[in-house]
Design a protein around this motif. Sequence first.
Motif, mmCIF file in Angstrom:
data_model
loop_
_atom_site.group_PDB
_atom_site.id
_atom_site.type_symbol
_atom_site.label_atom_id
_atom_site.label_comp_id
_atom_site.label_asym_id
_atom_site.label_seq_id
_atom_site.Cartn_x
_atom_site.Cartn_y
_atom_site.Cartn_z
ATOM 1 N N UNK A 59 0.853 -1.189 0.000
ATOM 2 C CA UNK A 59 0.000 0.000 0.000
ATOM 3 C C UNK A 59 0.890 1.240 0.000
ATOM 4 N N UNK A 60 0.487 2.253 -0.753
ATOM 5 C CA UNK A 60 1.249 3.503 -0.815
ATOM 6 C C UNK A 60 0.300 4.624 -1.194
ATOM 7 N N UNK A 61 0.477 5.792 -0.561
ATOM 8 C CA UNK A 61 -0.370 6.955 -0.804
ATOM 9 C C UNK A 61 0.349 7.901 -1.770
ATOM 10 N N UNK A 62 -0.413 8.473 -2.714
ATOM 11 C CA UNK A 62 0.174 9.449 -3.632
ATOM 12 C C UNK A 62 0.723 10.627 -2.841
ATOM 13 N N UNK A 63 1.681 11.334 -3.417
ATOM 14 C CA UNK A 63 2.364 12.393 -2.671
ATOM 15 C C UNK A 63 1.453 13.546 -2.306
ATOM 16 N N UNK A 64 0.303 13.707 -3.021
ATOM 17 C CA UNK A 64 -0.643 14.751 -2.629
ATOM 18 C C UNK A 64 -1.648 14.261 -1.596
ATOM 19 N N UNK A 65 -1.534 12.998 -1.195
ATOM 20 C CA UNK A 65 -2.392 12.453 -0.155
ATOM 21 C C UNK A 65 -3.799 12.118 -0.595
ATOM 22 N N UNK A 66 -4.121 12.259 -1.875
ATOM 23 C CA UNK A 66 -5.499 12.102 -2.328
ATOM 24 C C UNK A 66 -5.870 10.670 -2.698
ATOM 25 N N UNK A 67 -4.874 9.836 -3.034
ATOM 26 C CA UNK A 67 -5.182 8.488 -3.508
ATOM 27 C C UNK A 67 -4.300 7.448 -2.816
ATOM 28 N N UNK A 68 -4.906 6.283 -2.547
ATOM 29 C CA UNK A 68 -4.203 5.139 -1.985
ATOM 30 C C UNK A 68 -4.091 4.069 -3.063
#
Length: 964
Positions: free
Chosen positions: A338-347
Amino acid sequence: MRSLLQSIITVFLVCTRILAWAQSPQTVNNGQQTQPVAFPQGCVYNWTNDKPAIGLPASGTGDIASFTASNTGTSPIVATIKATPVPLGYAYISNQNSNDVSVISIATHAVVKTISLPGQLNPFGVAATPDGSKVYVTNVGSGTVSVISTASNTVIKTITVGAGPFGIAASPNGTTVYAINSNSGTISVINTATDAVDATINGLITPQGTCVSPDGKWLYVTNASGNASLYIVNTATNTVDFTIPLNGTTNGGIAISPDGNTLYIANNAPGTVTVFNTITKTETKLIIGVSGPYGVTARPDGKRVYVANSFTKKVSVINTATNIIIKTINTSGIPFGVSVSTDGKELYVANHVSNKVDIISTATNNVITSVDVGSDPLSLGIFTTSIGCNGPPVTFSISVNPTVPTIIAGPVTGSISACVGTASASPDIQQFTVTGSDLTAGIKATAPANFQVSLSANSGYGSSVLLNQSGGKVANVVVYVRSAATATGSISGNVVLSSAGAADQNVAVSGTVNALLTVDPVTDKIYYNGDVTSPVVFTGTAGKFNWTNDKPGIGLPANGIGDLPSFTAVNTGTTPVIATIKVTPLPTDYAYVANQGSNMIAVINCTTHKVIKTINGGSIPVGIVTSADGKRVYIANNDASTVSVINTADNTLLTSIPVGNSPYGIAISPDGTRVYTANSNAASISVIETQNNSVITTIPNLPSIISIAVSPDGKWVYAATEGSPNAVYIINASTNVLDSTIPLGSSYNYGMVITPDGKSLYFTNNQNSSVTRVNLATKTVSSIPVGAGPYGIAINSTGTRVYVACSQANEVDIINTANNAVIKTLPATGSPFTVSVSSDDKELYVTNRSANAVDIFNTTNYSKITTITGPAFNNPMSLGSFISKGPGCPGQPITFKITVNSKTTQITATAATGTISACEGSPSASPNIQQFTVSGTGLTAGVTATAPTGFEVSLSLTVATAIV
């Protein structure tokens, strides 16, 4: 290989950087040079300009050079510049069976390339450098690390490391990558400049997961040997400085909070997540409810942690404010990485076996789409990158003034309210800024009728004020506006700004001057010693009434709130006692109940016990405090990291103030000028100035504080921690500097109150089922046993009673502060969480989370008055003093008299009425007679009425009341 992966899986967190940049507006005159605009280095910005007439093109890319401003008109030109960063983001998915890496575009959610890894077996862990230029992939079956250039998405080097490399992480500065070699029990330290192994750290047992602290000083490594532990590596010396035993048998995935204070460790067996405090190096909580957890990652804002559950095919969402699972999300396969996009909007979730990557919105926790990738995707680690900058567009303005005197007024903020007969006072005022350029004289601000203006918030008000110019300029001078003492009702008008040669500017202001509350007149009362009086019920426009009695010797107390009760009149003297009763009309109390399930605030009228309104609040409202004057309510929104400000005059939201991360407890100074929030995740206190509703300072470097209070004299702020190190932090309110600490033996100190004399603090200890009392003079601590799960706490105005909501025991415990013991237990409707006392101390309000109800108790006889239910309540929890004394203006008092006569011998007579007339030789006859009334008390014989010469008297009634 799959059997190995089913028993040993790891995950990693690298703290990525989120762009935060803002450009200040510019104001120049025609012909002047503007300041150049430099965007952050390494970022690509496309910009547009909606007013090319100012001398700047309509669009461009990159920095904006200085240019000569142009404005040949007569009014200012305000150009809006919108700068948009151009991100190039990708997700790199390691596919263990097809031995390749799928590259997914974050912008399009499509696979843009598949990178082959020739000669390499079982790609597993993934780590991207913070600048997004390289991606490192561990190959478990080959004992190597593949280095991918994100510019070309090709393998540029293969590095030989130890046996069975699983985990991998990059340092925050991007200079070093750490490969965790599980089979050889080593760590390979890779120099990213040369992509070569600089050092090897030996002596580890089955190391698995890893992450690096945000400051780059520590490397954390889990142990999956079956005897779980945490290795803490000093990155300066490349040595294992600490080995900490952990719960569970197989620890794999690990993630670190953005502030570096907390680790989240996935325990694949027995199926838990360990919460680890990196400061104290202790486990603080064990989160249950997961099944076969492997991958773990944190959102960039630190508010959420996501855990992949391989056994249930779900992703668990953890709220880091409470460390409770708040959501589970179904996936398309067996989730691993699991990893979150750098803008925090998508997993991004890599699903083993199904060969899909699920893309999930972190705002809604819904799956946006699923993308087909290679065979058996794992991609454990931080596999999302952003090349360049990532963030929303930034707008700023460039104003070009003509070469004529110009006055510019900023927006009006604040709200004016007052009572008839008095001028409004801060914070119930309005204000705006004034800017002037090319001036030849100062700017005069003239108030409209019913208003006054000043350059100071608290003094100097008059009908006009002069803003002096310097060098032809007035720079952002604040003008304050209040209602005049002579104003009544709804008022409005324009403050006129004028200066020689400049066009006048009108600034609209408005306010409300409230009528005074009233109490209806009461007739005087006369009683005798020993009489039982009739109660007096007060009426009028006020919701409640405060009364005083200057002669308590008559049997009536010296003061009280509400109607005048019946009493036995007392007068043992020989002359009448005349008591003056003074009655003052007061506003009604209102209770403000925060609902975490709906983010709404329910407003209860404390006289009618009815919900009169609901107000939209912030996300996850928790702490509530009311101002002493009853005009404002402040609410800490835990998830939104804001404070909502409510105007109690009309129960509307005035503003929302950004504060530190995850505010919980909230307190206000006695004079109402400062509000303090305990920011649990930011380890800080935000200090808000209530005059302009903005944070004026932040008190940093505190642990995870959760409850807060202010001393009655306003000199000290007290804050208590949620867990370790379990202490009260005492802060000097004048300097906002930590003064001292008092150790506590308790934990999870959710509720806190201070006694009215400022001598003691009381805390609820949620896990210990007790209340802690702190003697502030001696700094000693004692414990009071209460029901299970104490949470909210309240104290009455005299400091004699403390009320504790015991959520698990489903009761409210009442403590007598004289002996600090529970003297009464009240049954609650369902899971009571918070309590508050009415301003007259007569009623206790209790919020019930599971029952979605509010209980109201009589504090005199402890009977339940009522229980309020309905759709207004959804997981209600108002931590703090949530009852306000209410809006409205205390009115003019009335007075009436109560006369208590003694029962000693006394004869009284009224004045004679009528006219005597007759003819000579015969007595006068009715109606040509006179009469008067005679009364007597305490008599031992009858009353003799003796007529004067020429008159006669007659009795027609009893001696006690005779007409003569």
